[in-house]
Scaffold this motif. Structure first.
Motif, PDB file in Angstrom:
ATOM      1  N   GLU A   1       0.829  -1.209   0.000  1.00 11.12           N
ATOM      2  CA  GLU A   1       0.000   0.000   0.000  1.00 11.12           C
ATOM      3  C   GLU A   1       0.865   1.262   0.000  1.00 11.12           C
ATOM      4  N   ILE A   2       1.987   1.222   0.722  1.00  8.03           N
ATOM      5  CA  ILE A   2       2.883   2.383   0.746  1.00  8.03           C
ATOM      6  C   ILE A   2       3.439   2.644  -0.651  1.00  8.03           C
ATOM      7  N   ARG A   3       3.825   1.581  -1.345  1.00  7.28           N
ATOM      8  CA  ARG A   3       4.359   1.756  -2.706  1.00  7.28           C
ATOM      9  C   ARG A   3       3.299   2.317  -3.640  1.00  7.28           C
ATOM     10  N   THR A   4       2.072   1.821  -3.486  1.00  6.77           N
ATOM     11  CA  THR A   4       0.982   2.349  -4.319  1.00  6.77           C
ATOM     12  C   THR A   4       0.726   3.819  -4.007  1.00  6.77           C
ATOM     13  N   LEU A   5       0.779   4.169  -2.730  1.00  3.67           N
ATOM     14  CA  LEU A   5       0.586   5.561  -2.321  1.00  3.67           C
ATOM     15  C   LEU A   5       1.671   6.460  -2.901  1.00  3.67           C
ATOM     16  N   VAL A   6       2.908   6.000  -2.867  1.00  2.00           N
ATOM     17  CA  VAL A   6       4.017   6.781  -3.419  1.00  2.00           C
ATOM     18  C   VAL A   6       3.846   6.956  -4.925  1.00  2.00           C
ATOM     19  N   ASP A   7       3.476   5.870  -5.627  1.00  6.05           N
ATOM     20  CA  ASP A   7       3.245   5.967  -7.076  1.00  6.05           C
ATOM     21  C   ASP A   7       2.127   6.953  -7.388  1.00  6.05           C
ATOM     22  N   MET A   8       1.068   6.941  -6.590  1.00  3.93           N
ATOM     23  CA  MET A   8      -0.041   7.870  -6.807  1.00  3.93           C
ATOM     24  C   MET A   8       0.422   9.323  -6.655  1.00  3.93           C
TER      25      MET A   8
ATOM     26  N   SER B  72      12.953  -1.609   3.969  1.00  2.52           N
ATOM     27  CA  SER B  72      11.977  -1.710   2.876  1.00  2.52           C
ATOM     28  C   SER B  72      11.108  -0.457   2.803  1.00  2.52           C
ATOM     29  N   ILE B  73      10.685   0.048   3.953  1.00  2.95           N
ATOM     30  CA  ILE B  73       9.868   1.264   3.974  1.00  2.95           C
ATOM     31  C   ILE B  73      10.677   2.459   3.490  1.00  2.95           C
ATOM     32  N   ILE B  74      11.939   2.572   3.921  1.00  2.00           N
ATOM     33  CA  ILE B  74      12.789   3.694   3.501  1.00  2.00           C
ATOM     34  C   ILE B  74      12.977   3.684   1.991  1.00  2.00           C
ATOM     35  N   VAL B  75      13.243   2.489   1.427  1.00  2.00           N
ATOM     36  CA  VAL B  75      13.426   2.382  -0.025  1.00  2.00           C
ATOM     37  C   VAL B  75      12.129   2.730  -0.753  1.00  2.00           C
TER      38      VAL B  75
END
Length: 710
Positions: A132-139, A175-178
């Motif tokens: 979800e964090i990766r999707t949020l960043v992409d958004m 993983s979160i930092i990356v």
């Protein structure tokens, strides 16, 4: 196309209810609130029913919006958005297509942010959370909205997530930092995220995340941050990052490469904020070590305790005075004999320091009395430790020593860049450390390491650099006083002191005022260095005799004996005596009262002319349209009766003006038209009380200096 994110009060909407369609009046809607998933007020009436005026009575929450779409069916109203909510549909009509799209993307963003806040507030499986964090960043990266909040909102969500979940593994941390790294390329991390980054730097300094992810973040902070006072956790993160670089195998070499990357490959750093930010980080880190040491020593509240509400003084343990260690073994034995009847010394150990103290009520009373005294000793008084005691025996932990060493090395690196040196000298003036810092052994070593930086200042020919060695005002000690012979910070028998005097005397500080300060405070060290053959100090002593700085006859005879004890001193004293004989001949009454030098005459021509006879009566001297420079001022100040001086269209500059202002006190008329003098030299004329006429046409005089001179 890019759109601005709409804020509260930005929207003028026309509300249409579907399927029964009607238009309302255009009104201002409290449409968006910055990142608060509360209510989206579209109009003043309810969705389910309408009043005769067509306004809605209740608001619609973000969570109630099931879908947001652009109307696309045939014969649909122009520029409308369709909001699907439980029990019906609401249409928003904009004035044009751009405004409609702006509303659409803003509503979509708000709706999604509300969703991610809800999902990430109660994490269950970290694999899902990371996705979800990766999707949020992409958004955030692909959003057409242009606003700082677009990137800050995901960072704040992740920051809150990390602060509320302390049981994550190191792998989860990385993983979160990356995952959020792309957002950090153009945005400062929020305070809580900085705290998380600091923790990671402390616990995993050799992690590749530090090099690959944190490096561009810290570079951006150093290039663009304007005030660490408003965001201190950015500074703390930068400090921890630099310390983690120092923990790598190459150590300071990695730090040196990082500093070089911040400066850039050219001779001029293109980012003006890098140097002030680096200096602020170094000084804050050094002061933090000092503060932690002081707090550990006297049990005072630290900054962290103060922020959280520190204990009352009555709740704390009484302060224990530090015992000064004596340098003489005899004195040590005497101390031991005198203290046998007292309580035995106690060793107080903390995480940061190991200090030997004793419970000595008498010493405590003495310390209290000295604190209550109105006359506060200056830094040099603190350094001039009596022969019976030296620096306090304070041993910092190895970690604290590494921190001090790291940041002192960075200051030394910064002083190696020519373009940074003027600003660095300005940032380090006045001395940016507490007065009692150098009384403690570890911090004394810090000052001795900083000697390299001061040496670089003393070697720089630019006045704006080496002038920062002096104190900013009377009674405020500067680096020049700190590294003078006699203090514990001077460990080179006065070599650095001689270098500083040499550079200062070689510029615009060859004045009576500077010589007077040396005669009053540093005459002993000057004579000692002259006795050892230092040419600069020999010249200083000769100038003191030549300008009649020393009034005491015994002191004059001692200076003469010192000069005659070395070959270089004897030679320069003989030259001084010859100049004095010529001066007496020059100042002997007689000769002309007016004198005009031919055009294109030089300094040598003027010197040759003045050595040819007596000019004790000379009152008017014209050097207009000649090639004389500030160097001729040394000859002009020997004319005791001079009242009018014409320097029109010469190369006479600021250094000459300073010399004239101290010696030609009877001067009444001065013509500086078309000379290269500036405000720095013209301000010195304010001390010439007899001056009645001053011509400054075609000079670099500023309006402010003009007002000051008036």
């Amino acid at each position: 196309m890019r759109y601005k994110l709409l804020q509260e009060g930005d929207i003028q909407v026309c509300v249409i209810r579907h399927p029964r369609t009607f238009l309302s009046k255009i009104l201002t809607s409290k449409f968006l609130r910055r990142w608060e998933p509360h209510h989206l007020t579209l109009a003043d009436n309810s969705v389910a029913s309408a009043t005769p005026t067509g306004y809605m009575e209740n608001s619609i929450s973000y969570s109630a919006i099931e879908d947001v779409q652009l109307l696309s069916w045939e014969n649909a109203p122009k520029y409308c958005l369709q909001l699907t909510i439980p029990g019906g549909t609401v249409l928003l009509q904009a004035a044009n297509s751009y405004l409609r799209d702006q509303w659409f993307h803003s509503l979509q963003w708000k709706k999604k942010i509300y969703k991610y806040k809800k999902v990430l507030s109660n994490p269950s499986r970290w694999e899902v959370v990371l996705k979800e964090i990766r999707t949020l960043v992409d958004m955030a990266l692909t959003s057409p909205l242009q606003d700082d909040s677009i990137h800050q909102a995901p960072l704040e969500i992740v920051s809150k997530l990390l602060s509320e979940n302390n049981n994550l593994t190191t792998q989860d941390h990385e993983s979160i930092i990356v995952a959020i790294a792309p957002l950090l390329e153009n945005n400062h991390p929020p305070p809580d995220l900085c705290e998380f980054f600091c923790k990671h730097c402390r616990e995993r300094p050799r992690s590749m995340v530090v090099i690959e992810v944190f490096t561009p973040v810290v570079q951006r902070i150093l290039k663009h941050n304007m005030d660490f006072g408003k965001c201190p956790r950015l500074r703390l993160f930068t400090q921890e990052y630099i310390l983690s670089l120092n923990e790598l195998n190459a150590g300071m070499e990695v730090v040196k490469k990082f500093i070089h990357s911040m400066h850039g490959p050219t001779g001029q750093c293109p980012h003006p904020r890098v140097l002030p930010n680096l200096v602020a980080v170094c000084l804050a880190a050094i002061y933090s070590c000092y503060e932690e040491f002081i707090n550990s020593r006297d049990n005072s509240p630290s900054l962290k305790e103060i922020r959280n509400g520190c204990q009352q003084q009555c709740d704390r343990k009484p302060n224990l005075p530090l015992r000064l260690l004596h340098t003489s073994p005899d004195l040590v034995s005497q101390e031991a004999t005198l203290t046998e009847s007292r309580l035995k010394p106690v060793i107080v150990t903390s995480n940061e320091i190991h200090v030997e103290v004793e419970r000595n009520n008498t010493a405590n009373q003495k310390m209290t009395a000295s604190v209550g005294n109105d006359s506060e000793p200056n830094l040099i008084d603190c350094l001039m430790v009596s022969p019976t005691c030296s620096t306090m025996s304070i041993e910092l932990s190895a970690q604290a020593d590494r921190i001090l060493g790291c940041y002192v090395e960075i200051l030394k690196m910064l002083s190696d860049y020519d373009d940074w040196r003027p600003a660095l000298a300005s940032l380090l003036q006045p001395i940016p450390f507490p007065k009692d810092t150098c009384l403690f052994l570890s911090f004394l070593l810090l000052f001795r390491e900083l000697k390299y930086v001061i040496q670089r200042f003393a070697e720089d020919p630019r006045q704006e650099v080496h002038s920062c060695l002096l104190s900013v005002r009377a009674g405020k000690d500067g680096w020049f006083q700190l590294y003078s012979p006699g203090g514990v910070a001077c460990d080179d028998d006065g070599e650095l002191f001689a270098s500083m005097v040499h550079i200062l005397m070689g510029s615009c500080y060859k004045t009576k005022k500077f010589l007077l300060s040396l005669a009053e405070n540093k005459l002993g060290p000057c004579m000692l260095l002259a006795l050892r053959g230092n040419q600069t100090m020999v010249e200083i002593l000769c100038l003191m005799l030549e300008y009649n700085i020393i009034d005491n006859n015994d002191t004059q005879l001692q200076i003469i004996s010192t000069l005659e004890s070395t070959d270089v001193g004897k030679r320069m004293y003989e030259q001084l005596c010859e100049r004095q004989r010529e001066l007496k001949e020059l100042q002997r009454k007689g000769g002309p009262t007016r004198l005009t030098l031919p055009s294109k005459s030089t300094d040598a021509d003027l010197a040759r002319l003045l050595s040819s006879g007596s000019f004790g009566n000379l009152e008017n001297l014209s050097l207009a349209f000649t090639n004389v420079t500030s160097a001729c001022a040394e000859h002009l100040i020997k004319l005791p009766s001079l009242k009018q001086l014409n320097l029109w269209s010469t190369q006479f500059g600021d250094a000459g003006l300073r010399l004239l202002s101290e010696h030609l006190t009877m001067l009444q008329v001065l013509n500086l038209c078309e000379t290269p003098v500036t405000d720095a030299g013209l301000l010195a004329l304010s001390s010439m009380k007899s001056l009645c006429s001053l011509n400054m046409n075609s000079t670099k005089l500023s309006a402010d200096t003009y007002e000051d001179l008036k």
